[in-house]
Design a protein around this motif. Sequence first.
Motif, mmCIF file in Angstrom:
data_model
loop_
_atom_site.group_PDB
_atom_site.id
_atom_site.type_symbol
_atom_site.label_atom_id
_atom_site.label_comp_id
_atom_site.label_asym_id
_atom_site.label_seq_id
_atom_site.Cartn_x
_atom_site.Cartn_y
_atom_site.Cartn_z
ATOM 1 N N GLY A 111 15.230 -7.264 0.321
ATOM 2 C CA GLY A 111 13.898 -7.362 0.911
ATOM 3 C C GLY A 111 12.809 -7.297 -0.141
ATOM 4 N N PHE A 112 11.578 -7.463 0.296
ATOM 5 C CA PHE A 112 10.445 -7.499 -0.634
ATOM 6 C C PHE A 112 10.363 -6.235 -1.492
ATOM 7 N N LEU A 113 10.305 -5.069 -0.856
ATOM 8 C CA LEU A 113 10.167 -3.835 -1.612
ATOM 9 C C LEU A 113 11.435 -3.533 -2.397
ATOM 10 N N GLY A 114 12.613 -3.794 -1.797
ATOM 11 C CA GLY A 114 13.862 -3.538 -2.496
ATOM 12 C C GLY A 114 13.991 -4.350 -3.769
ATOM 13 N N TRP A 115 13.609 -5.616 -3.700
ATOM 14 C CA TRP A 115 13.677 -6.506 -4.876
ATOM 15 C C TRP A 115 12.773 -5.985 -5.990
ATOM 16 N N ALA B 105 16.206 -0.134 4.015
ATOM 17 C CA ALA B 105 16.648 -1.060 5.060
ATOM 18 C C ALA B 105 16.064 -0.675 6.415
ATOM 19 N N ALA B 106 15.458 -1.651 7.087
ATOM 20 C CA ALA B 106 14.796 -1.376 8.366
ATOM 21 C C ALA B 106 14.447 -2.689 9.041
ATOM 22 N N GLN B 107 14.071 -2.610 10.312
ATOM 23 C CA GLN B 107 13.444 -3.731 11.001
ATOM 24 C C GLN B 107 11.942 -3.429 11.007
ATOM 25 N N ALA B 108 11.199 -4.117 10.149
ATOM 26 C CA ALA B 108 9.785 -3.800 9.952
ATOM 27 C C ALA B 108 8.844 -4.770 10.654
ATOM 28 N N ARG B 109 9.386 -5.750 11.373
ATOM 29 C CA ARG B 109 8.512 -6.684 12.088
ATOM 30 C C ARG B 109 8.067 -6.046 13.389
ATOM 31 N N MET C 3 1.762 -3.924 1.745
ATOM 32 C CA MET C 3 2.194 -4.227 0.379
ATOM 33 C C MET C 3 2.192 -5.730 0.133
ATOM 34 N N PHE C 4 1.967 -6.103 -1.113
ATOM 35 C CA PHE C 4 1.909 -7.513 -1.493
ATOM 36 C C PHE C 4 2.472 -7.674 -2.900
ATOM 37 N N GLY C 5 2.757 -8.921 -3.264
ATOM 38 C CA GLY C 5 3.211 -9.167 -4.629
ATOM 39 C C GLY C 5 4.172 -10.323 -4.722
ATOM 40 N N ALA C 6 4.794 -10.454 -5.899
ATOM 41 C CA ALA C 6 5.816 -11.473 -6.110
ATOM 42 C C ALA C 6 7.018 -11.148 -5.238
ATOM 43 N N VAL C 7 7.763 -12.187 -4.839
ATOM 44 C CA VAL C 7 8.853 -12.000 -3.884
ATOM 45 C C VAL C 7 10.101 -12.763 -4.309
ATOM 46 N N PRO C 8 11.280 -12.321 -3.826
ATOM 47 C CA PRO C 8 12.504 -13.090 -4.029
ATOM 48 C C PRO C 8 12.584 -14.208 -2.999
ATOM 49 N N PRO C 9 13.546 -15.130 -3.152
ATOM 50 C CA PRO C 9 13.708 -16.195 -2.151
ATOM 51 C C PRO C 9 14.089 -15.675 -0.772
ATOM 52 N N THR C 10 14.580 -14.434 -0.693
ATOM 53 C CA THR C 10 15.071 -13.883 0.568
ATOM 54 C C THR C 10 14.009 -13.122 1.355
ATOM 55 N N ALA C 11 12.780 -13.030 0.842
ATOM 56 C CA ALA C 11 11.785 -12.192 1.503
ATOM 57 C C ALA C 11 10.392 -12.734 1.267
ATOM 58 N N VAL D 215 -1.177 -1.813 -1.671
ATOM 59 C CA VAL D 215 -0.724 -1.729 -3.060
ATOM 60 C C VAL D 215 0.265 -2.864 -3.317
ATOM 61 N N SER D 216 0.502 -3.143 -4.569
ATOM 62 C CA SER D 216 1.518 -4.137 -4.919
ATOM 63 C C SER D 216 2.909 -3.541 -4.766
ATOM 64 N N GLY D 217 3.900 -4.408 -4.654
ATOM 65 C CA GLY D 217 5.282 -3.952 -4.574
ATOM 66 C C GLY D 217 5.706 -3.179 -5.808
ATOM 67 N N THR D 218 5.195 -3.569 -6.966
ATOM 68 C CA THR D 218 5.524 -2.873 -8.213
ATOM 69 C C THR D 218 4.981 -1.456 -8.201
ATOM 70 N N THR D 219 3.724 -1.316 -7.779
ATOM 71 C CA THR D 219 3.124 0.018 -7.700
ATOM 72 C C THR D 219 3.869 0.885 -6.693
ATOM 73 N N ALA D 220 4.180 0.323 -5.526
ATOM 74 C CA ALA D 220 4.927 1.063 -4.513
ATOM 75 C C ALA D 220 6.270 1.533 -5.056
ATOM 76 N N ALA D 221 6.950 0.663 -5.797
ATOM 77 C CA ALA D 221 8.249 1.018 -6.368
ATOM 78 C C ALA D 221 8.120 2.196 -7.331
ATOM 79 N N ARG D 222 7.091 2.165 -8.155
ATOM 80 C CA ARG D 222 6.877 3.293 -9.083
ATOM 81 C C ARG D 222 6.619 4.590 -8.310
ATOM 82 N N GLY D 223 5.883 4.474 -7.201
ATOM 83 C CA GLY D 223 5.634 5.653 -6.378
ATOM 84 C C GLY D 223 6.912 6.225 -5.780
#
Length: 291
Positions: free
Chosen positions: A11-15, A70-74, A161-169, A197-205
Motif C-alpha cells: 500500500g501507499f504508506l507501506g511502500w 494492513a486495513a480497509q481504509a476506503r 497523506m500524499f506523496g510518491a506511490v508504487p504501481p499497486t497504490a 503530511v507526506s508518506g515519507t514524513t509519516a513513515a519517519r513518525g
Amino acid sequence: MQKLLITGASGFLGWNLCQVAAPAWEIYGTYFSRSTPIAGTTLLKVDLRQFQDLKNLFQTVRPDAVIHLAAQARLDRCQQEPEDSHLLNVTLAGNVAGLCADFAIPCVFTSTDQVFDGLNPPYRETDPVSPIQRYGEQKALAETEVLNRYPKTAVCRMPLMFGAVPPTASSFLQPFIQTLREGKELNLFVDEIRTPVSGTTAARGLLLALQTVQGLLHLGGRERISRYDFGRLMVEVLDLPATGIKPSRQQDFETSAPRPPDVSLDSSKAFALGYNPLSLREELSQLKGNV
C-alpha cells in the motif's frame, strides 16, 4: 540487523515505510493481492484474515518488531461492507497485537484522524473519540482492542497523506494531478480541514513511535489546510494547470460515508519527541518530477 515485519507493505504508506526503514532494518512485508518489488524488502503473500496464516507468519519470520498497516481504509467501502471491513480493521488488528504480546516485541498500529467528528479541532490524544462513519468507528474499536490486548502498543493516528506511490497504490495526490493535466474540472472542498503530511514524513513518525511510544500518538503535519487550499498550493508548486480547480462543499456531493469537517490533529506530543514534518510547500517541492 533486526527484523521488522510490515503488514500491508504494497500500500501507499507501506511502500514508503519500507524504503525509509530499509537502512536500519531487515524488512519483511506482507501483501494480499498486488505486489511490486521493493528494494531491501522480502515480500510475502499472506491472507492476514486467516489467524493460522498470521500465526505462521510470526513463527516463520520471528520479527523483532511489527508495524501493522494492513486495513480497509476506503470510507465508502467500509460503510457498504461492514462485516468484511470489521474483520480487517478490528479483528486483524487485535490478533496482530495479541501475537506481538506473545512474542514480547514492539508493535505499532496505525489508526486515523477519522475517529473524531470534526467539530472540536484541533484534536489531542486525550480528547474522546467521536466517529461519524463506520471506518472511524472501526478504527476506534481497534484502538481499544489493541491496547487491551497489548498495552505497550504505539497507536498512531494518521492524517491525510500524499506523496510518491508504487504501481499497486495511490495517494489522493495522483488523481488530482491527472484530472488537472487532462483539463478536467477538479472540485475540492473548502470545508474539509486536515493536517496532511507526506508518506515519507509519516513513515519517519512511525519508526520514531516504534522506538519511543506506548499508547496514543498523533502524527499530523504542522499546517491546518482545506483540500481546496492544498490543491491551490499543489498547482503552484508542481506547475499544474490551475483553471480546473473549483471550490465546493461537502454537502454538494453524495457519499455513502459522511466526512467530518475538521479533523486537524494536534501533534505537539510527537513534535516534542523529534517528529519534524516539513512545510507542505517543502514536501511538495521534494515530490516535483516524481508524481
